[in-house]
Design a protein around this motif. Structure first.
Motif, PDB file in Angstrom:
ATOM      1  N   GLU A 164     -14.030   4.558   5.649  1.00 50.70           N
ATOM      2  CA  GLU A 164     -14.549   3.268   6.425  1.00 50.70           C
ATOM      3  C   GLU A 164     -15.628   2.471   5.867  1.00 50.70           C
ATOM      4  O   GLU A 164     -15.874   1.354   5.719  1.00 50.70           O
ATOM      5  CB  GLU A 164     -14.972   3.695   7.817  1.00 50.70           C
ATOM      6  N   THR A 166     -15.926   2.475   2.735  1.00 53.02           N
ATOM      7  CA  THR A 166     -15.322   1.638   1.640  1.00 53.02           C
ATOM      8  C   THR A 166     -14.639   0.152   2.084  1.00 53.02           C
ATOM      9  O   THR A 166     -15.023  -0.735   1.310  1.00 53.02           O
ATOM     10  CB  THR A 166     -14.287   2.637   0.844  1.00 53.02           C
ATOM     11  N   PHE A 167     -14.112   0.592   3.046  1.00 52.06           N
ATOM     12  CA  PHE A 167     -13.290  -0.837   3.603  1.00 52.06           C
ATOM     13  C   PHE A 167     -14.531  -1.681   4.114  1.00 52.06           C
ATOM     14  O   PHE A 167     -14.278  -2.960   3.913  1.00 52.06           O
ATOM     15  CB  PHE A 167     -12.401  -0.449   4.587  1.00 52.06           C
ATOM     16  N   ASP A 171     -15.387  -5.748   2.538  1.00 58.05           N
ATOM     17  CA  ASP A 171     -15.469  -6.811   3.621  1.00 58.05           C
ATOM     18  C   ASP A 171     -16.958  -7.399   3.296  1.00 58.05           C
ATOM     19  O   ASP A 171     -16.866  -8.730   3.266  1.00 58.05           O
ATOM     20  CB  ASP A 171     -15.544  -6.316   4.851  1.00 58.05           C
ATOM     21  N   GLU A 206      -3.626   1.217   0.577  1.00 57.69           N
ATOM     22  CA  GLU A 206      -4.865   0.115   0.738  1.00 57.69           C
ATOM     23  C   GLU A 206      -5.636  -0.084  -0.175  1.00 57.69           C
ATOM     24  O   GLU A 206      -6.013  -1.280  -0.420  1.00 57.69           O
ATOM     25  CB  GLU A 206      -5.269   0.557   2.314  1.00 57.69           C
ATOM     26  N   GLU A 210      -6.523  -3.539  -2.686  1.00 61.18           N
ATOM     27  CA  GLU A 210      -7.644  -4.323  -2.924  1.00 61.18           C
ATOM     28  C   GLU A 210      -8.102  -3.928  -4.124  1.00 61.18           C
ATOM     29  O   GLU A 210      -9.250  -4.560  -4.543  1.00 61.18           O
ATOM     30  CB  GLU A 210      -8.675  -3.631  -1.826  1.00 61.18           C
ATOM     31  N   ALA A 331     -10.420  -0.498   9.085  1.00 62.32           N
ATOM     32  CA  ALA A 331      -9.908  -0.842   7.856  1.00 62.32           C
ATOM     33  C   ALA A 331     -10.286  -2.142   7.075  1.00 62.32           C
ATOM     34  O   ALA A 331      -9.670  -2.493   6.329  1.00 62.32           O
ATOM     35  CB  ALA A 331      -8.397  -0.647   8.096  1.00 62.32           C
ATOM     36  N   GLY A 332     -11.515  -2.599   7.520  1.00 63.09           N
ATOM     37  CA  GLY A 332     -11.809  -3.816   6.954  1.00 63.09           C
ATOM     38  C   GLY A 332     -11.041  -5.092   7.462  1.00 63.09           C
ATOM     39  O   GLY A 332      -9.817  -4.925   7.908  1.00 63.09           O
TER      40      GLY A 332
END
Lengths: 375, 114
Positions: A164, A166-167, A171, A206, A210, A331-332
């Protein structure tokens, strides 16, 4: 029957309220009593710290008065336990009071142990206390680009937090328009990007999408300015290190020699302390090899509430805790998914959606109803 | 563009529109409100006294009491100022309705002191 709940965090609060509802008749008649001993008169919504660290929540939203969350029939005291005398069914509190019980529930929680890794506390950002989360946000807001490393210690609280954060970082940097100046590198202690294989299978693509690089089998050994070194003899250089520190149980559990590392040996189904029929353990305090997460404490508290009420009313527990855990995964990009699993069924996270992000956003504000035992 | 859309498409568009209109802040506020409503509803529905009060509010006597209060306030506002003194008090006390009301208040006090 005197039920003593030690610890006023998520697990202890939900359990005490659950019992107060189930035993309302006995409490009114005076044949039963529930006492809670806590270290604080404030209750913190700990999952909110992750949001504070990236500027998505303010610190004032994290707290409510503990008393306001408890059923009025619960006898609440801010007076933490210092000594457990399990052979004589009593505890001694910080103020020196000796309190006897018939049933004891220990829910003292866990704490970050950044000091366990040399250099970690001084050279990294964390988000497991209010002060750390605010400090992390201040550091992030001054960051203008460079190499960011996410590193995780074991065991740690909230299994989804490495993913979380990381996402959320992705963002955050995108919103500030500096994502193209950031190299984000994720490390994880075991041979995949998450301890739960299905979650790892979902998360790795994911990250690829990114452009987040990752390195597995990376157990932090030491942190020096600008570099984190692993037990496996590799290292990662950073301009900003964000860590999920290793955790251990509370000092009082260690001081009373109730369990190694502050985690109490617990029966995985009945949740009683091994070798003690009238001592129950829940939340982060157990040594169970399952997630140290709020939802674990929540579901354990519900099972335990039903069982302890049944013991009071019928003399026998009525159900087993099945290991149920439900974790949202932010998850951003305004989306989230979730992982639900138990002792027998692994999680199966699906593609993130906006609806689940809103569910989580709403739940962040509805937690207090959950603590009161309503939802 | 076709003017006929299926029910499913209408639902999808509605959901899409609702989703686009929402912000994290809106959802958080709704979540907060829902939290408070749940707590209030929980307190109210489990409070025997409030439930009794709600039950009472459905009786004819309760409605009559509210009517009486309303009429009494109106007549108090419209009546001229009293001259006071023992004579004025005796005049009020000689009204059988006032005597009945005092009896009701007396019974209420007696119950409270039991």
């Amino acid at each position: 029957m005197h039920i003593l709940v030690v610890g006023g965090g998520m697990g202890g609060t939900i359990l005490a309220n659950n019992l107060a509802r189930r035993l309302s008749g006995e409490l009114e008649q005076g044949s039963s009593k529930i006492t809670m001993l806590s270290a604080s008169d404030k209750h913190m919504y700990q999952p909110g710290l992750l949001y504070v660290a990236v500027g998505k929540m303010s610190t004032s939203e994290l707290y409510r008065d503990q008393k306001s969350l408890l059923e009025s029939s619960i006898d609440f005291h801010v007076d933490p336990v210092e000594k457990f005398d399990l052979d004589n069914n009593s505890v001694t509190t910080k103020s020196g009071k000796k309190i006897s019980y018939d049933i004891l529930c220990i829910a003292t929680g866990s704490r970050g142990n950044a000091e366990g890794i040399p250099g970690l506390a001084e050279n990294s950002c964390q988000f497991y206390t209010e002060a750390d989360a605010v400090a992390m946000y201040k550091k992030l807001s001054k960051f203008e680009g460079g190499k960011v490393v996410v590193a995780t210690g074991v065991p740690h609280k909230c299994p989804m937090s490495p993913l979380e954060i990381t996402f959320f970082l992705i963002d955050y940097f995108k919103k500030r328009g500096i994502w193209d100046k950031v190299d984000l590198h994720y490390t994880y202690p075991i041979g995949r990007v998450h301890s739960l294989a299905p979650v790892a299978e979902w998360a790795a693509p994911e990250f690829d999408k990114e452009g987040v690089t990752y390195e597995t089998l990376f157990n932090m050994k030491e942190v020096v300015p600008g570099k984190v070194i692993s037990e496996e003899d590799s290292s990662a250089e950073f301009d900003l290190l964000v860590t999920v520190p290793p955790h251990k149980g509370m000092q009082v559990i260690e001081d009373n020699e109730l369990g190694k590392g502050g985690f109490i040996p617990t029966d995985k189904k009945k949740l009683n302390m091994e070798g003690r029929d009238n001592v129950f353990v829940l939340g982060d305090t157990t040594n169970l090899p399952i997630s140290k997460a709020g939802s674990t404490a929540h579901f354990e508290a519900e099972a335990l509430g039903e069982n302890i009420a049944a013991i009071v009313q019928m003399g026998e527990p009525v159900r087993d805790y099945d290991g149920k855990v439900f974790c949202f995964i932010e998850a951003g990009d305004g989306k989230a998914t979730y992982a639900m699993f138990d002792y027998n069924n692994p999680p199966n996270p699906q593609a993130p959606t906006s609806g689940l992000h809103w569910f989580k956003t709403a739940y962040n504000r509805m937690y207090w109803a959950s603590a009161r035992g309503i939802i | 563009m076709s003017s006929e859309i299926t029910i499913q498409q209408q639902v999808d568009r509605f959901m899409q529109g609702a989703g686009d209109a929402l912000t994290d802040d809106t959802v958080a506020r709704l979540g907060f409100m829902m939290n408070e409503l749940l707590i209030i509803a929980d307190r109210v529905t489990r409070n025997k006294n409030i439930m009794k009060l709600l039950e009472m509010s459905e009786t004819k006597d309760f409605a009559k009491m509210l009517d009486a209060m309303s009429v009494a306030f109106e007549s108090y506002k419209e009546s001229p100022a009293t001259s006071g003194g023992i004579g004025g008090m005796l005049k009020v006390m000689s009204d059988p309705n006032v005597q009945g009301s005092l009896k009701l208040l007396g019974n209420f006090s007696k119950e409270l002191n039991k």
